[in-house]
Motif scaffolding. Structure first.
Motif, short mmCIF file in Angstrom:
data_model
loop_
_atom_site.label_atom_id
_atom_site.label_comp_id
_atom_site.label_asym_id
_atom_site.label_seq_id
_atom_site.Cartn_x
_atom_site.Cartn_y
_atom_site.Cartn_z
N SER A 77 -11.46 7.14 -1.19
CA SER A 77 -10.84 6.08 -0.39
C SER A 77 -9.45 5.79 -0.97
O SER A 77 -9.29 5.72 -2.19
CB SER A 77 -11.69 4.81 -0.38
OG SER A 77 -11.95 4.37 -1.70
N ILE A 78 -8.48 5.62 -0.08
CA ILE A 78 -7.08 5.50 -0.50
C ILE A 78 -6.41 4.34 0.21
O ILE A 78 -6.59 4.13 1.41
CB ILE A 78 -6.31 6.80 -0.20
CG1 ILE A 78 -6.93 7.98 -0.96
CG2 ILE A 78 -4.84 6.66 -0.56
CD1 ILE A 78 -6.32 9.31 -0.62
N LEU A 79 -5.62 3.60 -0.55
CA LEU A 79 -4.73 2.59 0.03
C LEU A 79 -3.29 3.01 -0.25
O LEU A 79 -2.92 3.20 -1.41
CB LEU A 79 -4.99 1.21 -0.57
CG LEU A 79 -3.98 0.12 -0.16
CD1 LEU A 79 -4.11 -0.19 1.33
CD2 LEU A 79 -4.14 -1.14 -0.99
N CYS A 80 -2.51 3.19 0.80
CA CYS A 80 -1.09 3.49 0.66
C CYS A 80 -0.27 2.20 0.80
O CYS A 80 -0.44 1.47 1.78
CB CYS A 80 -0.64 4.49 1.73
SG CYS A 80 -1.20 6.17 1.45
N ILE A 81 0.58 1.95 -0.15
CA ILE A 81 1.51 0.81 -0.08
C ILE A 81 2.87 1.38 0.29
O ILE A 81 3.48 2.12 -0.49
CB ILE A 81 1.56 0.05 -1.42
CG1 ILE A 81 0.15 -0.46 -1.78
CG2 ILE A 81 2.55 -1.11 -1.35
CD1 ILE A 81 0.05 -1.08 -3.16
N PRO A 118 -10.36 0.36 -2.95
CA PRO A 118 -10.04 1.79 -2.86
C PRO A 118 -10.17 2.47 -4.23
O PRO A 118 -9.97 1.84 -5.28
CB PRO A 118 -8.58 1.79 -2.40
CG PRO A 118 -8.03 0.49 -2.92
CD PRO A 118 -9.16 -0.49 -2.83
N ILE A 119 -10.47 3.76 -4.20
CA ILE A 119 -10.52 4.54 -5.44
C ILE A 119 -9.10 4.84 -5.93
O ILE A 119 -8.83 4.82 -7.13
CB ILE A 119 -11.30 5.85 -5.21
CG1 ILE A 119 -12.75 5.54 -4.84
CG2 ILE A 119 -11.26 6.74 -6.46
CD1 ILE A 119 -13.55 6.75 -4.41
N PHE A 120 -8.21 5.12 -4.98
CA PHE A 120 -6.81 5.41 -5.31
C PHE A 120 -5.89 4.45 -4.58
O PHE A 120 -6.07 4.20 -3.38
CB PHE A 120 -6.44 6.85 -4.93
CG PHE A 120 -7.17 7.90 -5.71
CD1 PHE A 120 -6.82 8.19 -7.02
CD2 PHE A 120 -8.22 8.60 -5.13
CE1 PHE A 120 -7.50 9.15 -7.74
CE2 PHE A 120 -8.90 9.57 -5.84
CZ PHE A 120 -8.53 9.85 -7.16
N ILE A 121 -4.91 3.93 -5.30
CA ILE A 121 -3.83 3.13 -4.70
C ILE A 121 -2.55 3.93 -4.88
O ILE A 121 -2.12 4.18 -6.00
CB ILE A 121 -3.71 1.75 -5.36
CG1 ILE A 121 -5.02 0.96 -5.21
CG2 ILE A 121 -2.54 0.97 -4.77
CD1 ILE A 121 -5.05 -0.33 -6.01
N LEU A 122 -1.96 4.35 -3.77
CA LEU A 122 -0.76 5.18 -3.81
C LEU A 122 0.44 4.32 -3.43
O LEU A 122 0.58 3.92 -2.28
CB LEU A 122 -0.93 6.35 -2.83
CG LEU A 122 0.01 7.54 -2.95
CD1 LEU A 122 -0.06 8.18 -4.33
CD2 LEU A 122 -0.31 8.56 -1.87
N CYS A 130 -9.99 1.81 -10.60
CA CYS A 130 -9.22 2.57 -9.62
C CYS A 130 -8.02 3.19 -10.31
O CYS A 130 -7.68 2.84 -11.45
CB CYS A 130 -8.76 1.68 -8.46
SG CYS A 130 -7.64 0.35 -8.94
N SER A 131 -7.38 4.11 -9.63
CA SER A 131 -6.16 4.74 -10.11
C SER A 131 -5.00 4.22 -9.29
O SER A 131 -5.03 4.28 -8.05
CB SER A 131 -6.25 6.26 -10.00
OG SER A 131 -7.32 6.76 -10.76
#
Length: 243
Positions: free
Chosen positions: A98-102, A151-155, A178-179
């Motif tokens: 799961s990813i969140l893009c900022i 989310p697992i990853f925050i980009l 998270c990363s």
């Protein structure tokens, strides 16, 4: 993995075959540019974010070259572009992430979301960042969203100098593992929003030239300010540490 200590910032020398060891770790991942490093004496919040990040990578080819010239230290560059190239391969093989893009704006956000979904990732959320003030950067609305979706990853795809400070704010205030990955506009090399960069250009430290050709007004001034890094490296007592 060797580490280099410069201005109390611990840089990690990551090799390509070590990527899968690092991507499973949690924390704040940052990729400071040459101009960014040249600004640390003026931008204290940015400097503190680099010092307190969990993983600081050698993104700047200029910095790596200066280390070779002035300190006789041969280290491997690992750019944000290269990190994302391997990260996207990882996502293709691990589609339950799961990813969140900022992102800085809606158009950018739509392209990023489409690109990541085309990798086979269904759990993709986006957040449009406001115009942050680096002197007092916090975003509690974003914090609430992250705590809700976990989310697992925050980009973080906003500009350097802001994304790292935002990353520290999130790191301090989030409880779940998270990363937080601060690769700024590097995702645009994959979506086509920025100058075309490939592995050849990246490996031979020519990314700066391509950016300069495609957007001279912005990057000429930025790279000129990066020349301040020369005396900083020359006079600093730099250590290479074993991991």
């Amino acid at each position: 993995m060797r580490k280099i200590l410069f201005k109390n910032i611990k840089f990690l020398e990551l090799k390509e075959n070590q990527f899968y060891k690092i991507i499973s770790k949690n924390g704040l991942f940052v990729f400071p540019s040459g101009p960014g490093l040249a600004s640390i004496s003026e931008n204290k919040n940015y400097y503190n974010s680099l010092k307190n990040a969990d993983f600081v990578f050698l993104d700047s080819g200029f910095f790596v070259i200066l280390l070779r010239i002035f300190k006789n230290k041969s280290l491997m560059k690992f750019s944000g572009y290269k990190f994302l190239k391997y990260f996207f391969k990882y996502l293709k093989q691990n589609r339950d992430q799961s990813i969140l893009c900022i992102d800085p704006n809606i158009d950018f956000s739509k392209k990023n979301k489409k690109y990541i979904r085309n990798l086979g990732i269904n759990k993709v959320d986006n957040y449009i960042a406001p115009n942050y003030d680096v002197r007092d950067l916090n975003d509690y609305k974003l914090l609430i969203k992250i705590k809700s979706i976990k989310p697992i990853f925050i980009l973080i795809n906003i500009s350097g100098g802001k994304q790292e400070i935002l990353g520290i704010f999130l790191k301090k205030n989030l409880k779940h593992n998270c990363s937080i990955i601060c690769t700024g506009g590097a995702i645009s090399f994959f979506t086509g929003d920025q100058a075309p960069i490939n592995s050849f250009i990246d490996n031979f430290y020519l990314g700066w030239l391509v950016r300069l050709v495609f957007n001279p007004i912005i990057f000429f001034k930025r790279y000129l300010s990066g020349l301040k890094l020369i005396p900083m490296v020359f006079f600093d007592k730099i250590q290479v540490l074993d991991s």
